[in-house]
Design an enzyme around this catalytic site. Structure first.
Site, PDB file in Angstrom:
ATOM      1  NE  ARG A 102      35.688  32.717  36.158  1.00  0.00           N
ATOM      2  CZ  ARG A 102      36.289  31.932  36.921  1.00  0.00           C
ATOM      3  NH1 ARG A 102      36.601  30.913  36.689  1.00  0.00           N
ATOM      4  NH2 ARG A 102      37.063  32.525  38.202  1.00  0.00           N
ATOM      5  CG  HIS A 132      41.652  33.710  38.686  1.00  0.00           C
ATOM      6  ND1 HIS A 132      40.456  33.505  37.968  1.00  0.00           N
ATOM      7  CD2 HIS A 132      42.433  32.826  39.119  1.00  0.00           C
ATOM      8  CE1 HIS A 132      40.696  32.118  37.934  1.00  0.00           C
ATOM      9  NE2 HIS A 132      41.911  31.670  38.629  1.00  0.00           N
ATOM     10  CD  GLU A 152      39.905  27.556  42.366  1.00  0.00           C
ATOM     11  OE1 GLU A 152      40.880  27.515  42.421  1.00  0.00           O
ATOM     12  OE2 GLU A 152      39.488  26.910  41.242  1.00  0.00           O
ATOM     13  CG  ASN A 204      36.423  27.286  39.640  1.00  0.00           C
ATOM     14  OD1 ASN A 204      35.365  27.797  38.954  1.00  0.00           O
ATOM     15  ND2 ASN A 204      37.413  28.029  39.927  1.00  0.00           N
ATOM     16  CE1 TYR A 248      39.956  22.191  36.310  1.00  0.00           C
ATOM     17  CE2 TYR A 248      39.605  23.288  38.161  1.00  0.00           C
ATOM     18  CZ  TYR A 248      39.798  23.358  36.900  1.00  0.00           C
ATOM     19  OH  TYR A 248      39.787  24.520  36.333  1.00  0.00           O
ATOM     20  CD  GLU A 287      38.740  27.971  37.352  1.00  0.00           C
ATOM     21  OE1 GLU A 287      39.191  26.928  37.555  1.00  0.00           O
ATOM     22  OE2 GLU A 287      38.970  29.038  37.461  1.00  0.00           O
TER      23      GLU A 287
END
Ligand SMILES: *[C@@H]1O[C@H](CO)[C@@H](O)[C@H](O)[C@H]1NC(C)=O
Ligand SMILES: *[C@@H]1O[C@H](CO)[C@@H](O)[C@H](O)[C@H]1NC(C)=O
Ligand SMILES: *[C@@H]1O[C@H](CO)[C@@H](O)[C@H](O)[C@H]1NC(C)=O
Length: 512
Positions: free
Chosen positions: A105, A150, A195, A335, A337, A406
């Site tokens: 990606r 992005h 995002e 995504n 985290y 992600e």
């Protein structure tokens, strides 16, 4: 099952987790991924390419921001050269082959392809760079997954308001059209926008990312509206004009941390946090009814009235727009985290600026020091939060097809990245738990294949499976322990929690 539900005090939480580990029959040490499951890694143009003003590329908002004096970047660094992927794309593809990736990606630099931002002038050198990269990948059966946007908006468009200007809907769609015409014959996976929360809240509300505005509670919501419409317009264009010809997929990638109630009295507060922090963007696209989540519309409208505004600071969608946006994503790009606890108590009063996104959300969020593994606290380690998030997405949106775009862990550098190895093992383990429960997850993307420019944190936080030596002119890339782990997972299509990576030789398995 209580497996990952940790309400209450830390101690209780730890006991519950420890208990669930021994009593859970699913907790085998070697687990398989579903047939056809795809693995990749990701980067973004500004974070790796460099070549910031080469061959006709013009300034974008990240060039602009990193060149400010004084610099708002933690280590005063820039992405002028970054990992130099503009020149080193062949080495990048070699790394993809070493890892055995199914896909890679990456994102397109808008001003590298369109120096004016508009399609009046297409920069052949920019097109050639992406053609080279795509063709080199395809030579080795590595699927390109391409993010159109992005974060590196043309600076000229920022000066006209960027995502707060409704014209962005056409600017973005015009760019997308050029991209589909140019690369659509070979690219089958398109991500429209990466995002939205970070673009709108961090860019226009918190001033922590380019363009660095701190107009929260107003500009961030204007951005959200135009971003969702730009995404939808591009989705419809692809769906009507390019999908029949090329048969590809197109989706959006949302960033979502998980917000867990600190105790059983905080379920509503945590739910509000999840709604504001990511369902703001998910609900209009993935829910059956569309539009912003009702709780967000109500809260912001009520606060706006209280504060003396004549209308809600959250600009509404017309019924036609609600319908236009609803259902415009083939997959739920995710995504993820880390995780936060949520409470809503007296202390929240006066805690945030008025008006602001956080004041509208009206909760306190925090992380536990125990969640820190390694030197960095940037990606606190909470695998059960990933499981809870995936469960929530399955339950709230009729089990959408999820493409994890992600997930990854920050260190301060070094090749023996045991903490990253632990993070990947247990986050993948949590993902497999969600799959066992019925979540429809088709792909996983490690962020990142190599160290890169981590936005406002510059090069202080490292996310790479490969370390990049920024002191060498060649930007030498060296595999970390986690690269060997990922390679073994991809080779065996299994996750072995006991596996200790052998870091001797990184070579390319023939036949891939
Ligand atoms: C917002 O940004 C402006 C200009 O960049 C600055 O003067 C102001 O102090 C900032 N406000 C807050 C609350 O940070
Ligand atoms: C509210 O919760 C936060 C986070 O747990 C805590 O630090 C704070 O003391 C609490 N405030 C009150 C008034 O209970
Ligand atoms: C991480 O550390 C920084 C500085 O060391 C601090 O400002 C920040 O609040 C910490 N974050 C968390 C989640 O503990």
């Amino acid at each position: 099952m209580i497996k990952y539900q940790c309400f209450g005090i830390v101690l209780l939480c730890l006991i519950v987790l420890a208990k669930s580990k021994t009593s859970n029959s699913k907790q085998q040490n070697v687990r398989s991924f579903p047939d056809g499951f795809l693995f990749g890694t990701a980067t973004a143009s500004y974070q790796v390419e460099g070549g910031w003003n080469e061959d006709g590329k013009t300034e974008n908002i990240w060039d602009h921001r990193t060149h400010l004096n004084p610099s708002p970047i933690k280590d005063q660094s820039t992405g002028d050269i970054a990992a130099d992927s503009y020149h080193l794309y062949k080495r990048d593809v070699e790394m993809m082959r070493e890892l055995g990736l199914d896909f890679y990606r990456f994102s397109l630099s808008w001003t590298r392809i369109l120096p004016t931002g508009f399609p009046d002038k297409i920069n052949e050198a920019g097109v050639e760079y992406y053609n080279n990269l795509i063709n080199e990948m395809l030579k080795y059966n590595i699927e390109p997954v391409v993010t159109l946007y992005h974060w590196d908006l043309p600076q000229k468009f920022q000066e006209l308001g960027g995502w707060t200007n409704p014209f962005i809907i056409d600017w973005y769609t015009d760019f997308a059209r050029v991209v589909f015409e140019t690369f659509g014959d070979r690219v089958k996976y398109w991500i429209t926008i990466n995002e939205p929360r970070e673009i709108c809240y961090q860019g226009y509300g918190a001033a922590s990312l380019a363009p660095g505005y701190n107009y929260s509670g107003v500009a961030d919501y204007m951005c959200a509206k135009h971003l969702l419409l730009a995404h939808a317009k591009t989705y419809h264009m692809y769906d009507q004009k390019y999908r029949p010809k090329y048969g590809g997929n197109i989706f959006i990638t949302l960033s979502a941390m998980w917000y867990e109630p600190a105790n059983e009295n905080e379920i509503e507060a945590a739910s509000d946090a999840n709604q504001f922090q990511w369902a703001l963007y998910a609900h209009p696209i993935f829910s059956r009814v569309g539009d912003y989540p009702p709780v967000i519309k109500e809260k912001i409208a009520a606060k706006s009235a209280e504060q003396g505004f004549t209308r809600s600071r959250l600009p509404e969608f017309t019924p036609e727009e609600v319908e236009y946006i609803q259902g415009t994503s083939d997959f739920f790009g995710l995504n993820h985290y880390s995780t936060y606890y949520v409470v809503r108590n007296e202390s929240v009063k006066g805690m945030y600026e008025v008006p602001s996104f956080f004041d509208d959300m009206d909760v306190i969020i925090y992380q536990l020091p125990d969640w820190k593994i390694g030197e960095s606290n940037f990606t606190m380690y909470v695998p059960w939060g990933f499981y809870n998030l995936l469960t929530q997405i399955r339950e709230d949106y009729d089990n959408p097809v999820v493409f994890i775009t992600e997930n990854g862990f920050a260190t301060r550098g070094g090749l023996d990245d045991d903490d990253r190895v632990t993070y990947y093992k247990y986050y993948l383990n949590a993902m497999l738990d969600a799959i066992d429960d019925g979540s429809n997850i088709i792909a996983y993307t490690a962020w990142s294949i190599m160290d890169n420019f981590e936005w406002s944190l510059g090069y202080t936080e490292r996310f790479g499976l490969y370390e990049v030596d920024y002191n060498s002119p060649e930007r030498t890339r060296t595999p970390r322990k986690s690269a060997f782990l990922y390679k073994e997972i991809l080779r065996t299509r299994t996750l072995d929690l006991e596996y200790e990576p052998d870091t001797n030789v990184m070579d390319i398995d023939e036949g891939h």
